[in-house]
Scaffold this motif. Structure first.
Motif, PDB file in Angstrom:
ATOM      1  N   HIS A 252       2.149   1.912  -3.033  1.00 15.26           N
ATOM      2  CA  HIS A 252       3.301   2.716  -3.628  1.00 15.26           C
ATOM      3  C   HIS A 252       2.884   3.397  -5.011  1.00 15.26           C
ATOM      4  O   HIS A 252       3.407   4.628  -5.402  1.00 15.26           O
ATOM      5  CB  HIS A 252       4.349   1.761  -3.823  1.00 15.26           C
ATOM      6  CG  HIS A 252       5.121   1.516  -2.623  1.00 15.26           C
ATOM      7  ND1 HIS A 252       6.513   0.955  -2.476  1.00 15.26           N
ATOM      8  CD2 HIS A 252       5.064   1.861  -1.246  1.00 15.26           C
ATOM      9  CE1 HIS A 252       6.969   0.977  -1.219  1.00 15.26           C
ATOM     10  NE2 HIS A 252       5.902   1.407  -0.577  1.00 15.26           N
TER      11      HIS A 252
ATOM     12  N   TYR B 216       0.609   6.549  -4.238  1.00 16.94           N
ATOM     13  CA  TYR B 216       1.392   7.607  -3.654  1.00 16.94           C
ATOM     14  C   TYR B 216       2.071   8.118  -4.915  1.00 16.94           C
ATOM     15  O   TYR B 216       2.092   9.654  -4.998  1.00 16.94           O
ATOM     16  CB  TYR B 216       2.689   7.101  -2.938  1.00 16.94           C
ATOM     17  CG  TYR B 216       3.581   8.005  -2.468  1.00 16.94           C
ATOM     18  CD1 TYR B 216       3.461   8.487  -1.168  1.00 16.94           C
ATOM     19  CD2 TYR B 216       4.703   8.588  -3.453  1.00 16.94           C
ATOM     20  CE1 TYR B 216       4.477   9.409  -0.685  1.00 16.94           C
ATOM     21  CE2 TYR B 216       5.554   9.699  -2.880  1.00 16.94           C
ATOM     22  CZ  TYR B 216       5.269  10.128  -1.314  1.00 16.94           C
ATOM     23  OH  TYR B 216       6.170  11.042  -0.881  1.00 16.94           O
TER      24      TYR B 216
ATOM     25  N   LEU C  99      10.715   6.688  -1.787  1.00 17.93           N
ATOM     26  CA  LEU C  99       9.769   6.092  -0.588  1.00 17.93           C
ATOM     27  C   LEU C  99      10.688   5.457   0.273  1.00 17.93           C
ATOM     28  O   LEU C  99      10.109   5.470   1.627  1.00 17.93           O
ATOM     29  CB  LEU C  99       8.919   4.956  -1.299  1.00 17.93           C
ATOM     30  CG  LEU C  99       7.531   5.663  -2.103  1.00 17.93           C
ATOM     31  CD1 LEU C  99       6.894   4.459  -2.495  1.00 17.93           C
ATOM     32  CD2 LEU C  99       6.777   6.452  -0.949  1.00 17.93           C
TER      33      LEU C  99
ATOM     34  N   GLU D  11       9.797   6.536   4.202  1.00 21.75           N
ATOM     35  CA  GLU D  11       9.323   5.493   5.200  1.00 21.75           C
ATOM     36  C   GLU D  11       9.967   5.667   6.547  1.00 21.75           C
ATOM     37  O   GLU D  11       9.556   5.377   7.716  1.00 21.75           O
ATOM     38  CB  GLU D  11       9.401   4.001   4.525  1.00 21.75           C
ATOM     39  CG  GLU D  11       8.310   3.886   3.576  1.00 21.75           C
ATOM     40  CD  GLU D  11       8.519   2.494   2.855  1.00 21.75           C
ATOM     41  OE1 GLU D  11       9.630   2.162   3.212  1.00 21.75           O
ATOM     42  OE2 GLU D  11       7.551   2.074   2.124  1.00 21.75           O
ATOM     43  N   THR D  12      11.218   6.210   6.536  1.00 25.90           N
ATOM     44  CA  THR D  12      12.395   6.408   7.567  1.00 25.90           C
ATOM     45  C   THR D  12      12.181   7.849   8.107  1.00 25.90           C
ATOM     46  O   THR D  12      12.940   7.859   9.156  1.00 25.90           O
ATOM     47  CB  THR D  12      13.546   5.830   7.183  1.00 25.90           C
ATOM     48  OG1 THR D  12      14.065   6.814   6.127  1.00 25.90           O
ATOM     49  CG2 THR D  12      13.710   4.323   6.944  1.00 25.90           C
TER      50      THR D  12
ATOM     51  N   PRO E  17       9.241   9.978   9.708  1.00 23.97           N
ATOM     52  CA  PRO E  17       7.748  10.087   9.730  1.00 23.97           C
ATOM     53  C   PRO E  17       7.586  11.528  10.270  1.00 23.97           C
ATOM     54  O   PRO E  17       8.523  12.410  10.433  1.00 23.97           O
ATOM     55  CB  PRO E  17       7.487   9.391  11.204  1.00 23.97           C
ATOM     56  CG  PRO E  17       9.051   9.130  11.837  1.00 23.97           C
ATOM     57  CD  PRO E  17       9.844   9.111  10.765  1.00 23.97           C
TER      58      PRO E  17
ATOM     59  N   ALA F 136       5.531  11.412   4.432  1.00 25.87           N
ATOM     60  CA  ALA F 136       5.077  10.359   5.469  1.00 25.87           C
ATOM     61  C   ALA F 136       3.612  10.504   5.236  1.00 25.87           C
ATOM     62  O   ALA F 136       2.893   9.539   5.473  1.00 25.87           O
ATOM     63  CB  ALA F 136       5.753  10.479   6.679  1.00 25.87           C
TER      64      ALA F 136
ATOM     65  N   LEU G 204       2.159   9.262   2.184  1.00 30.90           N
ATOM     66  CA  LEU G 204       2.386   7.692   2.032  1.00 30.90           C
ATOM     67  C   LEU G 204       1.195   7.017   3.021  1.00 30.90           C
ATOM     68  O   LEU G 204       0.717   6.091   2.666  1.00 30.90           O
ATOM     69  CB  LEU G 204       3.663   7.211   2.642  1.00 30.90           C
ATOM     70  CG  LEU G 204       3.890   5.618   2.450  1.00 30.90           C
ATOM     71  CD1 LEU G 204       3.938   5.161   1.184  1.00 30.90           C
ATOM     72  CD2 LEU G 204       5.380   5.473   2.996  1.00 30.90           C
ATOM     73  N   GLU G 205       0.797   7.542   4.129  1.00 27.32           N
ATOM     74  CA  GLU G 205      -0.270   7.096   5.086  1.00 27.32           C
ATOM     75  C   GLU G 205      -1.648   7.156   4.324  1.00 27.32           C
ATOM     76  O   GLU G 205      -2.397   6.221   4.375  1.00 27.32           O
ATOM     77  CB  GLU G 205      -0.249   7.979   6.351  1.00 27.32           C
ATOM     78  CG  GLU G 205      -1.181   7.289   7.372  1.00 27.32           C
ATOM     79  CD  GLU G 205      -1.258   8.470   8.619  1.00 27.32           C
ATOM     80  OE1 GLU G 205      -2.254   8.394   9.295  1.00 27.32           O
ATOM     81  OE2 GLU G 205      -0.340   9.071   8.696  1.00 27.32           O
TER      82      GLU G 205
ATOM     83  N   HIS H  22      -1.817   4.293   1.845  1.00 27.60           N
ATOM     84  CA  HIS H  22      -2.337   3.245   2.118  1.00 27.60           C
ATOM     85  C   HIS H  22      -3.578   3.014   2.807  1.00 27.60           C
ATOM     86  O   HIS H  22      -4.488   1.983   2.418  1.00 27.60           O
ATOM     87  CB  HIS H  22      -1.323   2.864   3.704  1.00 27.60           C
ATOM     88  CG  HIS H  22       0.144   2.349   3.625  1.00 27.60           C
ATOM     89  ND1 HIS H  22       0.575   1.061   2.884  1.00 27.60           N
ATOM     90  CD2 HIS H  22       1.402   3.201   3.456  1.00 27.60           C
ATOM     91  CE1 HIS H  22       1.523   1.057   2.642  1.00 27.60           C
ATOM     92  NE2 HIS H  22       2.159   2.168   3.014  1.00 27.60           N
TER      93      HIS H  22
END
Length: 406
Positions: free
Chosen positions: A303, A306, A334, A338-339, A341, A346, A349-350, A353
């Motif tokens: 996070h 991001y 965020l 996440e909800t 895609p 999104a 965010l990928e 990670h």
């Protein structure tokens, strides 16, 4: 109490009251205000364009306080020093030693550094509270024999996590906010390696000479002084190793000199000592015990990554390297990212990670490497740039693993 900082242009001759009045008018009409925001584009507000470099909003500020003109707001007006770092040198035998690098604060070199350092927890806010409490106790002449404070911070953790930058940014931020209380401020960054003279017996004397200079500067009660000792383990190496014969005896004298000098600095209420270390196990325990705050700075989480990438992309969107100006959600949204895609947010965010384990120093290079290695044009769409960032992260991980496997 929340702070609004007004950075006045050096050429401006406007009074503090006029600057505050006009900034209030601008903020009452401005849309899109958010905590921690740095405002530098004042649209058609000519007065601010001509007199103000930027406005910085407190990271904990309440927008309702700005809109209502709440008296919980503290307005700070200051200019930035533009001369940059200056070296303090000493002629030692046949060579010139750089004892320290000094900044006059607030410094243009450190402008907005605080706002661009991203940590998930309350590290930055806790440091500011530490400074406020220190000065509160000093102002009320709290007896140090009853409640003690060395005004010393130790930041430790892996390389590249922003420890040195955080120390510099902290000094800049506190100096800016206390401009009305202290007429001048400076950051003295000690060059630890230069204090180890090639003549071992001279090292302890160099430490004493360095701190004597710091004490001279600190005698002026109108001066705020920050002393930064980077990689402090090189000066405060654990004496147990020296006693066991694995370190030269001169290192004991250096550590003793450092501890003595730090103890002597406690009588100066206008001095903060900031230290960093990548290897806390190598620091003398007596030094560690003198630090009021011992804060671990970890590698950033997904996070936090991001948020770092988000600020980088916003800068590229601003200058037009990424075009058109597509929308990407900030880190505060965020949960929404996440909800949903398959959106650009999104994808970012990928990539975040995927980047877990990289240092903050590396993360800031990824957009540059994406452009340099995987894009052959001056302008790209947001999705194209994100895919290039993904490739840049994978390449960095592959290259690092290749080096570490040898």
């Amino acid at each position: 109490m929340f702070t609004v900082e007004i950075i006045q242009k050096n050429a401006s001759t406007e009074s503090k009251d006029e600057l505050i009045k006009n900034c209030q008018q601008f903020l009452h009409k401005y849309e899109g205000i958010s905590p921690g925001k740095v405002l530098s584009d004042f649209n058609d507000f000519d007065y601010l364009t001509n007199n103000v470099l930027s406005i910085i909003l407190d990271e904990k500020i309440k927008i309702s306080d700005i809109e209502s003109g709440c008296h919980n707001l503290r307005w700070v007006v200051y200019r930035l020093d533009g001369f940059g770092p200056q070296e303090d040198v000493l002629q030692d035998s046949d060579e010139v030693l750089t004892l320290s690098t000094n900044w006059i604060l607030p410094s243009a070199d450190l402008h907005c550094l605080w706002e661009n350092l991203i940590y998930e927890n309350e590290i930055k806010q806790n440091l500011l509270k530490f400074a406020e409490t220190t000065l509160l106790f000093s102002a009320n002449k709290i007896d140090q024999n009853i409640i003690s404070s060395n005004r010393m911070v130790l930041l430790h953790g892996p390389p590249g996590t922003g420890k040195t930058s955080l120390c510099r940014a902290f000094a800049h931020k506190v100096a800016a906010r206390l401009r009305d209380r202290y007429t001048n401020a400076q950051l003295i960054e000690i060059n630890s390696h230069s204090l180890f003279s090639k003549w071992f017996s001279e090292s302890g004397k160099l430490v004493t000479k360095m701190f004597a200079h710091i004490r001279d500067v600190s005698e002026d009660v109108n001066s705020l002084v920050f002393v930064l000792i980077d990689e402090v383990e090189s000066l405060a190496h654990a004496r147990t190793q020296a006693l066991s014969g694995t370190e030269p005896s001169d290192s004991i004298r250096v550590v003793n000199a450092v501890l003595t000098q730090i103890d002597q600095m406690c009588k100066y209420n206008n001095v903060f000592i900031l230290t960093t270390s990548n290897m806390t196990e190598a620091i003398d325990l007596a030094f560690v015990n003198r630090a009021d705050i011992k804060q671990f700075i970890a590698l950033p989480s997904a996070h936090a990554i991001y948020q770092v990438y988000y600020t980088c992309l916003q800068e590229l969107l601003r200058v037009g390297i990424i075009s058109p100006r597509d929308v990407i959600l900030p880190h505060t949204a965020l949960l929404l990212v996440e909800t949903h895609p398959n959106t650009d947010s999104a994808v970012l965010l990928e990539i975040s990670h995927l980047s877990v384990g990289l240092s903050g120093r590396t993360l800031r290079k990824i957009p540059f490497l994406a452009q340099a290695l995987f894009l052959n044009k001056n302008k790209s769409s947001l999705r194209e740039f994100l895919e290039a960032m993904r490739l840049a992260v994978l390449k960095h991980i592959e290259d690092t693993n290749s080096i570490e496997s040898k």
